[in-house]
Motif scaffolding. Structure first.
Motif, mmCIF file in Angstrom:
data_model
loop_
_atom_site.group_PDB
_atom_site.id
_atom_site.type_symbol
_atom_site.label_atom_id
_atom_site.label_comp_id
_atom_site.label_asym_id
_atom_site.label_seq_id
_atom_site.Cartn_x
_atom_site.Cartn_y
_atom_site.Cartn_z
ATOM 1 N N THR A 216 43.917 36.976 37.784
ATOM 2 C CA THR A 216 43.274 35.775 37.267
ATOM 3 C C THR A 216 44.309 34.775 36.762
ATOM 4 O O THR A 216 44.228 33.576 37.047
ATOM 5 C CB THR A 216 42.299 36.133 36.135
ATOM 6 O OG1 THR A 216 41.349 37.074 36.637
ATOM 7 C CG2 THR A 216 41.578 34.909 35.616
ATOM 8 N N ALA A 217 45.291 35.259 36.033
ATOM 9 C CA ALA A 217 46.338 34.373 35.519
ATOM 10 C C ALA A 217 47.132 33.762 36.662
ATOM 11 O O ALA A 217 47.455 32.571 36.641
ATOM 12 C CB ALA A 217 47.261 35.147 34.580
ATOM 13 N N GLU B 82 45.090 30.979 38.252
ATOM 14 C CA GLU B 82 45.036 29.783 37.413
ATOM 15 C C GLU B 82 46.353 29.017 37.449
ATOM 16 O O GLU B 82 46.365 27.794 37.547
ATOM 17 C CB GLU B 82 44.676 30.156 35.975
ATOM 18 C CG GLU B 82 43.253 30.588 35.797
ATOM 19 C CD GLU B 82 42.258 29.481 36.119
ATOM 20 O OE1 GLU B 82 42.535 28.318 35.779
ATOM 21 O OE2 GLU B 82 41.227 29.785 36.728
ATOM 22 N N VAL B 83 47.453 29.723 37.373
ATOM 23 C CA VAL B 83 48.758 29.059 37.412
ATOM 24 C C VAL B 83 48.977 28.420 38.777
ATOM 25 O O VAL B 83 49.493 27.309 38.873
ATOM 26 C CB VAL B 83 49.884 30.062 37.079
ATOM 27 C CG1 VAL B 83 51.250 29.480 37.373
ATOM 28 C CG2 VAL B 83 49.789 30.474 35.617
ATOM 29 N N ASN C 100 46.711 27.206 40.767
ATOM 30 C CA ASN C 100 45.895 25.995 40.817
ATOM 31 C C ASN C 100 46.496 24.882 39.966
ATOM 32 O O ASN C 100 46.419 23.714 40.331
ATOM 33 C CB ASN C 100 44.470 26.279 40.346
ATOM 34 C CG ASN C 100 43.675 27.051 41.369
ATOM 35 O OD1 ASN C 100 44.023 27.073 42.535
ATOM 36 N ND2 ASN C 100 42.622 27.703 40.925
ATOM 37 N N ASP C 101 47.079 25.210 38.826
ATOM 38 C CA ASP C 101 47.648 24.206 37.940
ATOM 39 C C ASP C 101 48.937 23.621 38.490
ATOM 40 O O ASP C 101 49.266 22.478 38.216
ATOM 41 C CB ASP C 101 47.912 24.793 36.552
ATOM 42 C CG ASP C 101 46.626 25.042 35.786
ATOM 43 O OD1 ASP C 101 45.578 24.494 36.196
ATOM 44 O OD2 ASP C 101 46.664 25.777 34.784
#
Length: 54
Positions: free
Chosen positions: A24-25, A28-29, A31-32
């Motif tokens: 998950t992390a 998210e990273v 995508n960011d």
């Protein structure tokens, strides 16, 4: 013997939880970082800003 089996299941559950949190992390990273890479233009081996889609 029962305690040993319960401990094994607990360890397996904790490992699965850590793996899910890591995935998950990472997602998210990932995508960011996409918009940040677009703002740098064509420096280095990144794609030019014109090819980035918001």
């Amino acid at each position: 013997m029962r305690q040993h089996i319960l401990n094994s299941w607990l360890v397996a559950a904790l490992v699965a939880l850590v793996c899910l949190l890591g995935v998950t992390a990472y997602a998210e990273v990932k995508n960011d970082l996409r918009p940040i890479a677009c703002t740098h233009g064509d420096k280095g081996d990144r794609k030019p800003a014109a090819t980035c889609v918001p």
